[in-house]
Design a protein around this motif. Structure first.
Motif, PDB file in Angstrom:
ATOM      1  N   ARG A  26       3.329   6.373  16.262  1.00 21.75           N
ATOM      2  CA  ARG A  26       1.943   6.521  16.695  1.00 21.75           C
ATOM      3  C   ARG A  26       1.016   5.937  15.631  1.00 21.75           C
ATOM      4  O   ARG A  26       1.358   5.903  14.449  1.00 21.75           O
ATOM      5  N   GLU A  27      -0.130   5.452  16.056  1.00 24.77           N
ATOM      6  CA  GLU A  27      -1.135   4.883  15.145  1.00 24.77           C
ATOM      7  C   GLU A  27      -0.495   3.970  14.099  1.00 24.77           C
ATOM      8  O   GLU A  27      -0.558   4.201  12.895  1.00 24.77           O
ATOM      9  N   LYS A  28       0.103   2.918  14.603  1.00 25.64           N
ATOM     10  CA  LYS A  28       0.866   2.016  13.741  1.00 25.64           C
ATOM     11  C   LYS A  28       0.006   1.378  12.648  1.00 25.64           C
ATOM     12  O   LYS A  28       0.495   1.090  11.554  1.00 25.64           O
ATOM     13  N   HIS A  29      -1.262   1.145  12.940  1.00 25.80           N
ATOM     14  CA  HIS A  29      -2.132   0.537  11.931  1.00 25.80           C
ATOM     15  C   HIS A  29      -2.308   1.463  10.727  1.00 25.80           C
ATOM     16  O   HIS A  29      -2.392   1.007   9.589  1.00 25.80           O
ATOM     17  N   GLN A  30      -2.351   2.782  10.998  1.00 24.43           N
ATOM     18  CA  GLN A  30      -2.461   3.742   9.904  1.00 24.43           C
ATOM     19  C   GLN A  30      -1.192   3.738   9.054  1.00 24.43           C
ATOM     20  O   GLN A  30      -1.242   3.814   7.821  1.00 24.43           O
ATOM     21  N   ALA A  31      -0.057   3.636   9.712  1.00 26.41           N
ATOM     22  CA  ALA A  31       1.219   3.596   8.986  1.00 26.41           C
ATOM     23  C   ALA A  31       1.290   2.366   8.079  1.00 26.41           C
ATOM     24  O   ALA A  31       1.757   2.447   6.929  1.00 26.41           O
ATOM     25  N   ALA A  32       0.830   1.217   8.588  1.00 26.69           N
ATOM     26  CA  ALA A  32       0.844  -0.008   7.789  1.00 26.69           C
ATOM     27  C   ALA A  32      -0.066   0.119   6.576  1.00 26.69           C
ATOM     28  O   ALA A  32       0.279  -0.309   5.465  1.00 26.69           O
ATOM     29  N   PHE A  33      -1.243   0.726   6.776  1.00 24.40           N
ATOM     30  CA  PHE A  33      -2.190   0.881   5.674  1.00 24.40           C
ATOM     31  C   PHE A  33      -1.640   1.830   4.610  1.00 24.40           C
ATOM     32  O   PHE A  33      -1.760   1.582   3.409  1.00 24.40           O
ATOM     33  N   ILE A  34      -1.014   2.918   5.045  1.00 25.13           N
ATOM     34  CA  ILE A  34      -0.406   3.863   4.101  1.00 25.13           C
ATOM     35  C   ILE A  34       0.745   3.197   3.355  1.00 25.13           C
ATOM     36  O   ILE A  34       0.952   3.423   2.166  1.00 25.13           O
ATOM     37  N   ALA A  35       1.511   2.355   4.060  1.00 24.74           N
ATOM     38  CA  ALA A  35       2.603   1.632   3.405  1.00 24.74           C
ATOM     39  C   ALA A  35       2.076   0.717   2.309  1.00 24.74           C
ATOM     40  O   ALA A  35       2.671   0.619   1.223  1.00 24.74           O
ATOM     41  N   LEU A  36       0.950   0.038   2.584  1.00 22.34           N
ATOM     42  CA  LEU A  36       0.363  -0.848   1.583  1.00 22.34           C
ATOM     43  C   LEU A  36      -0.096  -0.056   0.359  1.00 22.34           C
ATOM     44  O   LEU A  36       0.182  -0.442  -0.787  1.00 22.34           O
ATOM     45  N   MET A  37      -0.778   1.061   0.585  1.00 21.37           N
ATOM     46  CA  MET A  37      -1.223   1.892  -0.532  1.00 21.37           C
ATOM     47  C   MET A  37      -0.023   2.458  -1.296  1.00 21.37           C
ATOM     48  O   MET A  37      -0.034   2.525  -2.527  1.00 21.37           O
ATOM     49  N   SER A  38       1.014   2.854  -0.565  1.00 22.43           N
ATOM     50  CA  SER A  38       2.214   3.394  -1.199  1.00 22.43           C
ATOM     51  C   SER A  38       2.894   2.330  -2.045  1.00 22.43           C
ATOM     52  O   SER A  38       3.437   2.625  -3.121  1.00 22.43           O
ATOM     53  N   TYR A  39       2.877   1.087  -1.578  1.00 17.82           N
ATOM     54  CA  TYR A  39       3.482  -0.001  -2.336  1.00 17.82           C
ATOM     55  C   TYR A  39       2.768  -0.203  -3.667  1.00 17.82           C
ATOM     56  O   TYR A  39       3.402  -0.441  -4.701  1.00 17.82           O
ATOM     57  N   LEU A  40       1.429  -0.088  -3.643  1.00 18.21           N
ATOM     58  CA  LEU A  40       0.663  -0.207  -4.887  1.00 18.21           C
ATOM     59  C   LEU A  40       0.992   0.941  -5.839  1.00 18.21           C
ATOM     60  O   LEU A  40       1.093   0.746  -7.058  1.00 18.21           O
ATOM     61  N   VAL A  41       1.153   2.154  -5.299  1.00 20.70           N
ATOM     62  CA  VAL A  41       1.542   3.298  -6.118  1.00 20.70           C
ATOM     63  C   VAL A  41       2.928   3.064  -6.705  1.00 20.70           C
ATOM     64  O   VAL A  41       3.194   3.332  -7.881  1.00 20.70           O
ATOM     65  N   TYR A  42       3.822   2.536  -5.879  1.00 18.62           N
ATOM     66  CA  TYR A  42       5.204   2.248  -6.296  1.00 18.62           C
ATOM     67  C   TYR A  42       5.227   1.254  -7.455  1.00 18.62           C
ATOM     68  O   TYR A  42       5.928   1.454  -8.459  1.00 18.62           O
ATOM     69  N   LEU A  43       4.446   0.182  -7.348  1.00 15.39           N
ATOM     70  CA  LEU A  43       4.387  -0.810  -8.418  1.00 15.39           C
ATOM     71  C   LEU A  43       3.838  -0.204  -9.702  1.00 15.39           C
ATOM     72  O   LEU A  43       4.377  -0.412 -10.791  1.00 15.39           O
ATOM     73  N   THR A  44       2.748   0.547  -9.564  1.00 19.88           N
ATOM     74  CA  THR A  44       2.096   1.117 -10.744  1.00 19.88           C
ATOM     75  C   THR A  44       2.961   2.186 -11.391  1.00 19.88           C
ATOM     76  O   THR A  44       3.029   2.286 -12.626  1.00 19.88           O
ATOM     77  N   ALA A  45       3.634   3.000 -10.583  1.00 17.39           N
ATOM     78  CA  ALA A  45       4.523   4.029 -11.130  1.00 17.39           C
ATOM     79  C   ALA A  45       5.644   3.387 -11.934  1.00 17.39           C
ATOM     80  O   ALA A  45       6.017   3.876 -13.014  1.00 17.39           O
ATOM     81  N   GLY A  46       6.186   2.286 -11.434  1.00 13.81           N
ATOM     82  CA  GLY A  46       7.219   1.562 -12.175  1.00 13.81           C
ATOM     83  C   GLY A  46       6.690   1.015 -13.485  1.00 13.81           C
ATOM     84  O   GLY A  46       7.362   1.078 -14.522  1.00 13.81           O
ATOM     85  N   ASN A  47       5.463   0.475 -13.462  1.00 17.83           N
ATOM     86  CA  ASN A  47       4.857  -0.070 -14.675  1.00 17.83           C
ATOM     87  C   ASN A  47       4.620   1.022 -15.715  1.00 17.83           C
ATOM     88  O   ASN A  47       4.926   0.849 -16.902  1.00 17.83           O
ATOM     89  N   VAL A  48       4.091   2.166 -15.271  1.00 19.56           N
ATOM     90  CA  VAL A  48       3.815   3.272 -16.187  1.00 19.56           C
ATOM     91  C   VAL A  48       5.115   3.795 -16.803  1.00 19.56           C
ATOM     92  O   VAL A  48       5.185   4.082 -18.007  1.00 19.56           O
ATOM     93  N   THR A  49       6.160   3.914 -15.972  1.00 17.97           N
ATOM     94  CA  THR A  49       7.439   4.414 -16.469  1.00 17.97           C
ATOM     95  C   THR A  49       8.030   3.470 -17.510  1.00 17.97           C
ATOM     96  O   THR A  49       8.493   3.906 -18.571  1.00 17.97           O
ATOM     97  N   LEU A  50       8.021   2.167 -17.237  1.00 18.53           N
ATOM     98  CA  LEU A  50       8.523   1.195 -18.204  1.00 18.53           C
ATOM     99  C   LEU A  50       7.726   1.251 -19.505  1.00 18.53           C
ATOM    100  O   LEU A  50       8.293   1.157 -20.599  1.00 18.53           O
ATOM    101  N   THR A  51       6.420   1.413 -19.379  1.00 22.78           N
ATOM    102  CA  THR A  51       5.566   1.479 -20.564  1.00 22.78           C
ATOM    103  C   THR A  51       5.881   2.712 -21.398  1.00 22.78           C
ATOM    104  O   THR A  51       6.033   2.640 -22.623  1.00 22.78           O
ATOM    105  N   GLU A  52       5.988   3.868 -20.740  1.00 25.13           N
ATOM    106  CA  GLU A  52       6.245   5.116 -21.454  1.00 25.13           C
ATOM    107  C   GLU A  52       7.624   5.130 -22.115  1.00 25.13           C
ATOM    108  O   GLU A  52       7.818   5.749 -23.158  1.00 25.13           O
ATOM    109  N   LEU A  53       8.594   4.452 -21.494  1.00 19.05           N
ATOM    110  CA  LEU A  53       9.944   4.399 -22.054  1.00 19.05           C
ATOM    111  C   LEU A  53      10.106   3.274 -23.081  1.00 19.05           C
ATOM    112  O   LEU A  53      11.176   3.105 -23.666  1.00 19.05           O
TER     113      LEU A  53
END
Length: 206
Positions: A26-53
């Motif tokens: 349902r509401e596929k456009h909302q799912a796509a938008f959340i996926a895009l935001m989640s992808y940005l979180v995913y990239l940033t979380a990986g960057n922060v983890t690499l930096t902290e380690l």
């Protein structure tokens, strides 16, 4: 050519948003938008983890970030999971979205953390926790496997070839061969006062 390269270089984010939209019920456009935001979180979380380690790599003059198993995606340096990472994230987003997008909370925060906003909050929590607590043990396990391969003779040679071929469809085969091509496991070559490390770097130097 450059315009098409821009598309090919970002296939992971395209797969992520496309799969989430295609699989959402349902509401596929909302799912796509959340996926895009989640992808940005995913990239940033990986960057922060690499930096902290202390694992955030500096580009090598010969091989760039490729030798470190890292890459730049949308201007963020993170672990290189290739297109496979985007596919997994798209599938995960669709799964979480379908089960949370109609959730309604009561109270003061109900209007903020209900519906599709709750879906994004769940994804952010999952990705942040995964990057901080799941990936570091995986990184250590990969290092242990490559160390075993290097020290076990013909058995290690077979295991190297088997895992490298097995992981090609997932795009994660670089986790097997990179330590040998770009680290001390692959040998060293001294040229004058400069030491070149890794089988690929040594070969290119020769």
């Amino acid at each position: 050519y450059k315009c098409l390269t821009a598309v090919i270089s970002n296939l992971s984010v395209l797969f992520c948003t496309g799969l989430a939209a295609a699989l959402a019920k349902r509401e596929k456009h909302q799912a796509a938008f959340i996926a895009l935001m989640s992808y940005l979180v995913y990239l940033t979380a990986g960057n922060v983890t690499l930096t902290e380690l202390g694992l955030l790599a500096q580009p090598d003059a010969l091989t760039g970030l490729y030798s470190a198993g890292q890459t730049m995606v949308l201007g963020i340096q993170t672990v290189d999971t290739g297109v496979f990472g985007g596919i997994l994230l798209g599938l995960l987003t669709a799964f979480v979205y379908d089960r949370t997008c109609e959730k309604a909370h009561r109270g003061i925060l109900g209007g903020v953390f209900s519906g599709v906003r709750w879906s994004f909050a769940c994804m952010a929590a999952v990705l942040g926790s995964g990057a901080c607590f799941v990936w570091p043990p995986i990184q250590k396990a990969i290092a242990a496997v490559t160390g075993f391969i290097a020290a076990s003779g013909n058995i290690g040679l077979f295991l190297y070839g088997f895992l490298e071929r097995l992981l090609i469809p997932t795009g994660l085969h670089h986790l097997v061969y990179m330590p040998f091509q770009f680290s001390q496991l692959g040998g060293q070559l001294m040229v004058g006062s400069v030491t070149y490390t890794g089988a690929y770097v040594v070969m290119m130097t020769e």
